[in-house]
Enzyme design. Structure first.
Site, PDB file in Angstrom:
ATOM      1  N   GLY B 156       0.932  -1.116  -0.074  1.00 24.57           N
ATOM      2  CA  GLY B 156      -0.153  -0.039  -0.170  1.00 24.57           C
ATOM      3  C   GLY B 156       0.982   1.401   0.086  1.00 24.57           C
ATOM      4  O   GLY B 156       1.904   1.340   0.676  1.00 24.57           O
ATOM      5  N   CYS B 157       0.501   2.199  -0.846  1.00 29.72           N
ATOM      6  CA  CYS B 157       1.276   3.559  -0.705  1.00 29.72           C
ATOM      7  C   CYS B 157       1.483   4.306   0.698  1.00 29.72           C
ATOM      8  O   CYS B 157       2.496   4.740   1.014  1.00 29.72           O
ATOM      9  CB  CYS B 157       0.696   4.419  -1.763  1.00 29.72           C
ATOM     10  SG  CYS B 157      -0.945   5.307  -1.426  1.00 29.72           S
ATOM     11  N   ASN B 158       0.453   3.990   1.400  1.00 28.30           N
ATOM     12  CA  ASN B 158       0.555   4.854   2.674  1.00 28.30           C
ATOM     13  C   ASN B 158       1.410   3.739   3.723  1.00 28.30           C
ATOM     14  O   ASN B 158       2.094   4.211   4.454  1.00 28.30           O
ATOM     15  CB  ASN B 158      -0.839   4.810   3.396  1.00 28.30           C
ATOM     16  CG  ASN B 158      -1.928   5.790   2.666  1.00 28.30           C
ATOM     17  OD1 ASN B 158      -1.486   6.833   2.347  1.00 28.30           O
ATOM     18  ND2 ASN B 158      -3.116   5.266   2.443  1.00 28.30           N
ATOM     19  N   ALA B 159       1.201   2.586   3.493  1.00 31.64           N
ATOM     20  CA  ALA B 159       1.775   1.626   4.275  1.00 31.64           C
ATOM     21  C   ALA B 159       3.455   1.613   3.905  1.00 31.64           C
ATOM     22  O   ALA B 159       4.376   1.516   4.809  1.00 31.64           O
ATOM     23  CB  ALA B 159       1.478   0.077   3.967  1.00 31.64           C
ATOM     24  N   THR B 161       5.061   4.429   3.025  1.00 35.81           N
ATOM     25  CA  THR B 161       5.460   5.564   3.632  1.00 35.81           C
ATOM     26  C   THR B 161       5.666   5.485   5.100  1.00 35.81           C
ATOM     27  O   THR B 161       6.461   5.845   5.494  1.00 35.81           O
ATOM     28  CB  THR B 161       4.589   6.583   3.432  1.00 35.81           C
ATOM     29  OG1 THR B 161       3.964   6.909   2.067  1.00 35.81           O
ATOM     30  CG2 THR B 161       5.058   8.226   3.719  1.00 35.81           C
TER      31      THR B 161
END
Lengths: 350, 350, 350, 350
Positions: B156-159, B161
């Site tokens: 995931g992109c948030n994950a 970061t």
């Protein structure tokens, strides 16, 4: 020297005025160029600072510290990009050793006639002899001269956009030369990194307006010079720029009188082989978002419901094809490199 | 086979789900990749269309026409990027011939435990055996497994970061594991090209808000899995994403308890050799604008006025380092290429 | 009462520092106020100019020409809004005749303790006696004092937002006073109409970042003063502001430890009768876009998946409820008017 | 008059189609109107929901629950705003009891000639007799007819902007009727709250483009009808709209042939007494940011460097003066109220 050796040759590049947007854009593009190495970066007021402090987005690159111009050893420089303010540029370039090739991004060498310069930029030119020598840097139309040039004058970003839409049409005689209106929509980075109230986010965001309305924008000097030269008689266009809340992009909506299909065919023919100019299928229209961050220019042609009228719309990124990308394209030619080297980056969308 | 021959080998690439933003971003990146060739692009509902009609910014590229998945000859494909919606992805990948390497950009193979999958994605997994085989695609931490993998699950992109900010700290034991708060600010392209009222420009522009507040965002499944594995005991973080009016970018502001200088040193040490992770000097803070369009992640650490507290801020581009850039980085490893091939584009600022 | 008498009830208003954003916002609000008349507008460097030249959006109003402060006849002024820069404000207000009521929008009178002032604003206060007299202008909590005050100190816009989320909770003792984190997202107009590079559209648009990270923002002085006073013991919060590409709005995401439902009930109870504070149903979250251009503050409460944690989010418009709207609300009280006069404008969405 | 009588003077208002942007804008404006009360709000698919759930920015207002149209008791309604989609509107209005005054915001009654309607909107009109009765709602030019009307047809927002710039000029005969070009820049809320890919933030932000190029936009039907009626002979203008990344605003740049000073004097004379139309001093240019959220229209005139050419630029807010503000202005006239009631809100800048 063998071909292989030539290929292995890395060109030594200096960028003067590296703390502005066009300077940073040059660094961004050269970062992935196969045969250029940045050996000097000047920034008068920020001399001594690292590039990362001025442009944190370039932090990953191994770049020279910002310096003053007179600290640069120009003997070790093959080509110099000059991204200095207007008027300063002519003084600096005049003083450079003549073995250094120069691509100027200012307005100082765009106009060939000293009187035109005085008219649009208000003052005497400090380097009239260089003004004569300089080649107008609209690559697609001055390719051979640029290859042979020592000094190339980058065009105005609005001037480039309008010329991509109009030059082949004027050349081919397919439009009425006295009824040309350019309505341009420009993004804000074209105004540079300058501290002006009207460039603040709070002023600009969510609003838009015309400026230099009525034929007072300096890029008209370039339109007059170039279009009149092509037509062989004076051509005066109407040109109204507008400032739009976006960072990159110029959209030129050009109203002309002529046969729309003939106009489309003329442009498609003129640009058929060009690597960076894309003429869209008839009646399709371009958007600035689809050229953002790239060296491409998209052009669309549509006929109007009124017989004999057509609308030509051209879109490009003012920082890339409109200035730093064009500059690199010219530098490639001047250095005997492939014209497209370092410039095939696809647009950054969304 | 000689080294030269290997170098001359171009890898045949297919992209499934090429009409979404991560698909387009893959095409953008591969466009300048030295040893990849796109041989197939699928888009179920847009099969038969040219890419230029769906993504005009890719108009200059010579690309295959969009097709349906079952029209692809997978024998002629070396590696397949799968940018399909969650749940669809697992069905499609299950049916692919096993000789094809796969980088999945959906959420389908991020969680190793079928129960975790059911908890966060609400349903039974359709390819449990593949779930076990899949390698979690956070390159910097699973490099060796990825090199050997046939199926890599993009994070995931948030994950991604949050993990860049926190993994080395949890590993080193320098922060309190029970007092971790991630306040994320996400740009809108992370939500994809989907027709939702809250993604309209008129809704989003000039406003911002929190969403999935209170620990309901699915990327928490990844945080739980990864952080608990590192710590060897359950770790639960607080995580609140916010939607910000920008197209690209994730900024993770992470509140931790520990010694700020030690935290900075730990991160600087962990990422010292990484080509894409830049740890800023102590007390400097990153910005999404300085990583836009690139595969870089910038991380800053500052101590708070309250003794024993620190703030770690990580910034990356959700479409690049957060998904498609990461996917290409993994593909490079899986194909024996230089990990950075095609990925050294400098950020596009302004 | 006769019509003439009603007309005589109109309060004469002066605005000092009318060429900034808070000054313009005051004019915008007072434009439709039923019983205020603007009799003087000062702007030191723009004295002699018409308001329309400085703020064309106020062109339709019949307003006095901008003047210098010493040109104002304060005998004919009932109340003076002072929207001058910090430090200047104290000097000017000190020199005003004492019959004039004053609402100050600067930071000069927010901190009651001269040492606190020196700590956060770096210098000795020039009007210590007025500092003692000044009432802290958070209307909802200092209503009675404001009614009786001659000098009211407008709060910081971030300070107001954080206090709306937290004051009733600290008062009621329902949260852990040592575990409070405020992650604020601020729009750019909060920085004023100042010529700073980082406020340019090209710098700010499409990017966002934290600033004053680590407990250095001056509004912490207000948080410390107010929260400690309520709690009866020192309270120190963590506070990290972020700059977001929008013109108006503050979103405060406040992480607290306590029972979420109790927290929601406490806020709902505290603000039940307030005309401008809207507590959303439990688990709903506010957005800056839904308060833009208005004097309303929306507050939402959600429990976290981690037991005993809650997230309180407050949204308001920094120029309205965060400064000029608050100032007008206070002026209404000081002049014996209905507190909501001129302030019931609905938010401007989209 | 007694207080009770005054209260009885409150007009009962229904808004049909209240879940769209023009519906919300009507509620926003009426919220501070001194003599209107909203008694019914319809929204077909959202019937049963509270307004706060659909438009949280209206949360503070005491409004009726959204309902279906047939649930409204039209006997208790004085005036009905109809903000329904084109084609639906005519069916609904046809079925309303004739005692209810109607202001329609759709395109259904803008064109007087059924053939024109069929040409531009592609189909037979369902209420031809009403089409004849309807008054064209450009307040400044149809004031007397509107006062007496039962059904008023709101104009297109682009059509309004262009007419404000051109009607007095055509009327006065000071421009060449065959050389009129309107280049419009429209903000995105004009497209409504509709789920279209090209209206997503990720698509629109930071980019702009022309659309309906070549004379295909439906508002041309209004230009043709109105300009030809004034001139007494067919007048066909060129009109190209562009979509700009902003939420509110229309900027019409109108290229005309005539004497610029005469053109300016003609407009200044025509609008001298108008409360909402501001003609700027000669050579000043308007901006959308300075009319945002308000009912004002700013018009500027500049001469071109080419003799006999002039540029007229008009700016207004498409949701206010371009539709809902205009609608309320008309309703005020139809109900015998002051034309400006509820409409003197100053623009919201920045």
């Amino acid at each position: 020297m063998q071909k292989d050796e030539v290929e292995n040759m890395t060109h030594k590049i200096a960028i003067l005025g590296a703390s502005g947007y066009t300077g940073a854009e040059l660094v961004r593009l050269i970062a992935t160029h196969p045969s250029m190495e940045i050996v000097a970066l000047s920034a008068d007021r920020k001399a001594g600072m690292e590039v990362a402090a001025v442009f944190p987005h370039l932090r990953h690159l191994d770049l020279p510290t910002l310096c003053k111009i007179d600290e640069i050893d120009f003997d070790a420089v093959d080509l110099c990009f000059c991204a200095l303010p207007h008027a300063t540029s002519q003084k600096v370039i005049k003083a450079l050793p003549t073995n250094v090739k120069v691509v100027d991004l200012s307005a100082d060498f765009r106009l060939r006639d000293p009187e035109d310069y005085a008219k649009w930029y208000g003052g005497e030119h400090d380097a009239v002899e260089l003004q004569k020598e300089a080649v107008y840097g609209l690559t697609e139309f001055y390719r051979d001269e640029i290859k042979a040039a020592r000094l190339v004058a980058g065009t105005g970003c609005n001037a480039a956009t309008g010329q991509f839409a109009l030059r082949p049409l004027i050349e081919a005689g397919v439009i009425d030369l006295d009824q040309i209106i350019l309505d341009l929509k420009c993004a804000v980075s074209g105004a540079g990194r300058s501290l002006k109230e009207n460039l603040l986010h709070a002023e600009l965001s969510e609003g838009y307006h015309g400026y230099a309305v009525g034929g007072t924008h300096r890029h008209l000097g370039e339109f007059d010079q170039e279009f009149s030269a092509i037509a062989g008689r004076p051509v005066k266009v109407q040109f109204t720029p507008h400032l739009v809340p976006a960072n990159r992009g110029i959209l030129a909506t050009v109203y002309v009188q002529g046969n729309a299909e003939e106009i489309h065919a003329t442009l498609a023919g003129a640009y058929g082989e060009e690597p960076f100019i894309e003429v869209l299928p008839f009646c399709e229209t371009p958007s600035t978002r689809h050229v953002r961050g790239s060296n491409f220019c998209h052009i669309g042609v549509t006929g109007d419901r009124i017989e004999g009228r057509a609308i030509v719309i051209a879109a490009l990124d003012n920082l890339t094809k409109g200035s730093s990308g064009q500059a690199l394209q010219n530098a490639n030619l001047m250095l005997g490199e492939d014209e497209t080297a370092g410039l095939m980056l696809a647009p950054c969308f969304p």
